[in-house]
Design a protein around this motif. Sequence first.
Motif, PDB file in Angstrom:
ATOM      1  N   VAL A   1       0.666  -1.096   0.093  1.00  0.00           N
ATOM      2  CA  VAL A   1       0.013  -0.031   0.103  1.00  0.00           C
ATOM      3  C   VAL A   1       0.790   1.153  -0.028  1.00  0.00           C
ATOM      4  CG1 VAL A   1      -1.648   1.416   1.414  1.00  0.00           C
ATOM      5  CG2 VAL A   1      -2.113  -1.192   0.919  1.00  0.00           C
ATOM      6  N   LEU A   2       1.722   1.305   0.740  1.00  0.00           N
ATOM      7  CA  LEU A   2       2.746   2.432   0.941  1.00  0.00           C
ATOM      8  C   LEU A   2       3.379   2.731  -0.502  1.00  0.00           C
ATOM      9  CD1 LEU A   2       4.274   1.960   4.273  1.00  0.00           C
ATOM     10  CD2 LEU A   2       2.772   3.691   3.773  1.00  0.00           C
ATOM     11  N   PHE A   3       3.817   1.740  -0.780  1.00  0.00           N
ATOM     12  CA  PHE A   3       4.742   1.684  -2.458  1.00  0.00           C
ATOM     13  C   PHE A   3       3.585   2.267  -3.486  1.00  0.00           C
ATOM     14  CE2 PHE A   3       6.496   0.080  -6.229  1.00  0.00           C
ATOM     15  CZ  PHE A   3       7.559   0.539  -6.243  1.00  0.00           C
ATOM     16  N   ALA A   4       2.343   1.574  -3.652  1.00  0.00           N
ATOM     17  CA  ALA A   4       1.335   1.941  -4.715  1.00  0.00           C
ATOM     18  C   ALA A   4       0.916   3.283  -4.311  1.00  0.00           C
ATOM     19  CB  ALA A   4       0.366   0.696  -4.635  1.00  0.00           C
ATOM     20  N   SER A   5       0.780   3.581  -3.259  1.00  0.00           N
ATOM     21  CA  SER A   5       0.235   5.151  -2.867  1.00  0.00           C
ATOM     22  C   SER A   5       1.214   6.272  -3.427  1.00  0.00           C
ATOM     23  CB  SER A   5      -0.104   5.387  -1.367  1.00  0.00           C
ATOM     24  OG  SER A   5      -0.849   4.060  -0.901  1.00  0.00           O
ATOM     25  N   ALA A   6       2.440   5.963  -3.228  1.00  0.00           N
ATOM     26  CA  ALA A   6       3.279   6.961  -3.920  1.00  0.00           C
ATOM     27  C   ALA A   6       3.243   7.258  -5.396  1.00  0.00           C
ATOM     28  CB  ALA A   6       4.733   6.732  -3.428  1.00  0.00           C
ATOM     29  N   TYR A   7       3.097   6.101  -6.287  1.00  0.00           N
ATOM     30  CA  TYR A   7       3.056   6.221  -7.347  1.00  0.00           C
ATOM     31  C   TYR A   7       1.440   6.650  -7.834  1.00  0.00           C
ATOM     32  CZ  TYR A   7       7.315   3.970  -8.287  1.00  0.00           C
ATOM     33  OH  TYR A   7       8.568   3.495  -8.430  1.00  0.00           O
ATOM     34  N   MET A   8       0.559   6.347  -7.145  1.00  0.00           N
ATOM     35  CA  MET A   8      -0.904   6.738  -7.410  1.00  0.00           C
ATOM     36  C   MET A   8      -0.972   8.137  -6.993  1.00  0.00           C
ATOM     37  SD  MET A   8      -3.578   5.789  -8.573  1.00  0.00           S
ATOM     38  CE  MET A   8      -3.784   4.028  -8.055  1.00  0.00           C
ATOM     39  N   ALA A   9      -0.328   8.778  -6.095  1.00  0.00           N
ATOM     40  CA  ALA A   9      -0.331  10.089  -5.870  1.00  0.00           C
ATOM     41  C   ALA A   9       0.322  10.910  -7.157  1.00  0.00           C
ATOM     42  CB  ALA A   9       0.637  10.561  -4.772  1.00  0.00           C
ATOM     43  N   GLU A  10       1.160  10.535  -7.884  1.00  0.00           N
ATOM     44  CA  GLU A  10       1.762  11.351  -8.879  1.00  0.00           C
ATOM     45  C   GLU A  10       0.733  11.168 -10.148  1.00  0.00           C
ATOM     46  OE1 GLU A  10       5.041  13.233  -8.936  1.00  0.00           O
ATOM     47  OE2 GLU A  10       3.877  13.279  -7.152  1.00  0.00           O
ATOM     48  N   VAL A  11       0.105   9.935 -10.093  1.00  0.00           N
ATOM     49  CA  VAL A  11      -0.964   9.613 -11.439  1.00  0.00           C
ATOM     50  C   VAL A  11      -2.007  10.684 -11.148  1.00  0.00           C
ATOM     51  CG1 VAL A  11      -2.410   8.400 -12.608  1.00  0.00           C
ATOM     52  CG2 VAL A  11      -0.155   7.642 -11.684  1.00  0.00           C
ATOM     53  N   ILE A  12      -2.475  10.958  -9.829  1.00  0.00           N
ATOM     54  CA  ILE A  12      -3.508  11.843  -9.761  1.00  0.00           C
ATOM     55  C   ILE A  12      -3.226  13.335  -9.670  1.00  0.00           C
ATOM     56  CG2 ILE A  12      -5.302  12.401  -7.797  1.00  0.00           C
ATOM     57  CD1 ILE A  12      -5.239   9.522  -7.162  1.00  0.00           C
ATOM     58  N   ARG A  13      -1.839  13.625  -9.280  1.00  0.00           N
ATOM     59  CA  ARG A  13      -1.352  15.013  -9.117  1.00  0.00           C
ATOM     60  C   ARG A  13      -1.365  15.605 -10.708  1.00  0.00           C
ATOM     61  NH1 ARG A  13       3.504  17.724  -9.194  1.00  0.00           N
ATOM     62  NH2 ARG A  13       4.656  15.912  -9.693  1.00  0.00           N
ATOM     63  N   GLY A  14      -1.222  14.591 -11.631  1.00  0.00           N
ATOM     64  CA  GLY A  14      -0.968  14.843 -13.118  1.00  0.00           C
ATOM     65  C   GLY A  14      -2.606  15.193 -13.518  1.00  0.00           C
ATOM     66  N   GLY A  15      -3.499  14.400 -13.217  1.00  0.00           N
ATOM     67  CA  GLY A  15      -4.711  15.074 -13.320  1.00  0.00           C
ATOM     68  C   GLY A  15      -5.221  15.946 -12.971  1.00  0.00           C
ATOM     69  N   LEU A  16      -4.761  16.449 -11.593  1.00  0.00           N
ATOM     70  CA  LEU A  16      -5.178  17.851 -11.162  1.00  0.00           C
ATOM     71  C   LEU A  16      -4.532  18.758 -11.799  1.00  0.00           C
ATOM     72  CD1 LEU A  16      -4.683  16.666  -7.274  1.00  0.00           C
ATOM     73  CD2 LEU A  16      -6.937  17.216  -8.545  1.00  0.00           C
ATOM     74  N   GLN A  17      -3.183  18.970 -12.259  1.00  0.00           N
ATOM     75  CA  GLN A  17      -2.538  19.819 -13.103  1.00  0.00           C
ATOM     76  C   GLN A  17      -3.263  20.018 -14.337  1.00  0.00           C
ATOM     77  OE1 GLN A  17       1.481  18.744 -13.024  1.00  0.00           O
ATOM     78  NE2 GLN A  17       1.853  19.661 -11.188  1.00  0.00           N
ATOM     79  N   ALA A  18      -3.962  18.836 -14.792  1.00  0.00           N
ATOM     80  CA  ALA A  18      -4.590  19.164 -16.233  1.00  0.00           C
ATOM     81  C   ALA A  18      -6.046  19.775 -16.199  1.00  0.00           C
ATOM     82  CB  ALA A  18      -4.882  17.755 -16.683  1.00  0.00           C
ATOM     83  N   ILE A  19      -6.503  20.124 -14.873  1.00  0.00           N
ATOM     84  CA  ILE A  19      -7.568  20.883 -14.824  1.00  0.00           C
ATOM     85  C   ILE A  19      -7.479  22.487 -14.853  1.00  0.00           C
ATOM     86  CG2 ILE A  19      -9.854  21.322 -13.399  1.00  0.00           C
ATOM     87  CD1 ILE A  19      -9.438  18.449 -14.111  1.00  0.00           C
ATOM     88  N   PRO A  20      -8.147  23.011 -15.717  1.00  0.00           N
ATOM     89  CA  PRO A  20      -8.060  24.560 -15.870  1.00  0.00           C
ATOM     90  C   PRO A  20      -8.321  25.340 -14.576  1.00  0.00           C
ATOM     91  CG  PRO A  20      -9.174  23.563 -17.642  1.00  0.00           C
ATOM     92  CD  PRO A  20      -9.347  22.668 -16.753  1.00  0.00           C
ATOM     93  N   LYS A  21      -7.542  26.263 -14.555  1.00  0.00           N
ATOM     94  CA  LYS A  21      -7.802  27.477 -13.338  1.00  0.00           C
ATOM     95  C   LYS A  21      -9.155  27.817 -13.256  1.00  0.00           C
ATOM     96  CE  LYS A  21      -5.899  31.296 -11.200  1.00  0.00           C
ATOM     97  NZ  LYS A  21      -4.809  32.494 -11.072  1.00  0.00           N
ATOM     98  N   GLY A  22     -10.091  27.811 -14.367  1.00  0.00           N
ATOM     99  CA  GLY A  22     -11.340  28.121 -14.422  1.00  0.00           C
ATOM    100  C   GLY A  22     -11.944  27.428 -13.858  1.00  0.00           C
TER     101      GLY A  22
END
Length: 460
Positions: free
Chosen positions: A332-353
């Motif tokens: 879980v600790l190992f997968a969570s770190a990689y999952m965090a970066e995947v989700i962070r990529g999705g958050l950065q793709a959301i427009p500021k609007g």
Amino acid sequence: MTQQHDIAFVRTEDAPRMAPPPSEIGLRGWLWRNIFASMADYSSPGKAMVSVFMTLITIFTAYALIWMIWTVLNFAVFSATFTDPAGIKREACVENVGACWPFVQAKWYQFMYGFYPREEVWRVNICFAMLAIGVAWLIFPLPHRGKVAVFMLTGFPILCYVLLNGMPIEQAGDVGEVVSGVWFPLILMGIALAGWWLTASGKYGDVVAAFAPALLMAAVVLGIFAVLPLVTMVIDVALGTEVVETNKWGGLTITLVVAIFGIVISLPVGMLLALGRQSKAPIIRYSSIIFIEVVRGIPLISVLFFASAMLPYFLAPGVDFNKLLRAMIGVVLFASAYMAEVIRGGLQAIPKGQYEGGMSLGLTYWQQMRLIIMPQALTTVIPGIVNTFIGLFKDTTLVLIISIFDLLGILSATLKDPEWSTASTAYTGYLVIAMIYWIFCFGMSRYSVYMENKLNRSHR
């Protein structure tokens, strides 16, 4: 002077249709369009050379593909041994160069259940049946799929743990002692719910907002671990099950337990880490960054060794986890770190609007995340999330390093049986294991494609 008149001809019927060129129809046309299309471009010597080279690569690839398919079919079907009616075991396969399917039939129980007692295997079958029904319910357009998804993510892992592990009434202890362990997590849950209410109501929201979600999640996790013995005792009193130690679990059972536990826990933890890495609070942001970068910089084998050997040193005296639970925590600790970066990529793709639109509606931070931002971010990174899940499912084979016999570990153990020692036994076992992993991974991949098409917003 003779006057010339223009003569015009008007066709009164359609001209006869000409047949299409042979290079455009039939097998020849398909080959020309899909295989030899680059051969049509001879505008320059360089392009002609590239066309010839690509055609040679295509022919070589087709030959290699046909050769591999024929080799596998010849080994698995045409030259294989399927039955052993005389019960002579290895002698049935020793003279055959093909697959030894009697070995798979003899060891199939261990592939599926490991060393689980045969008289209690119905508990594992119930878990497999619930998993199959739940997955089918989510794939096909059946009603109440949202409720089923919530059950598969929360209730299903707990119920399967209760069924697989078991706890008879004589080992459950005093009911009062079990119930008394619930009070502390319940108090924490009450505090967290009060913090959430204060945040939602707008009172002291700036102070509570940073702590309420984390406190609520910690309280829920502690509450589950505290209530679990009581739930286990109640179910086992009704069913009369006995304890089956985790060292007797194995095969596909262990693989699914570790993979499902890792998938269910790593997704919400990864979401919190991704939000924490974007937080404006320095402590939360840098703590998330340190955790993600440290875990991503360490191999999973090292994490499993750490969870197995060093985790007890961080616990209070007398508190101990079995080997399987330590492995699941490490995964879980190992997968969570990689999952965090995947989700962070999705958050950065959301427009500021989108953020500004949420603020203009008067939504709080967590309301924006829950209602606007996070659904869009998760939809955007579905391929990355499923890719992490597939990698996690295959990485469960590494638990063999700490002597947990998963599907691949059971195969390694069964290959040491001298009664089945033949030249083709190992290849047959590895072929079966590869097919099992491929079926699960391909199924997850196709379901991700289905979800992408269903949630497509035509932004492309």
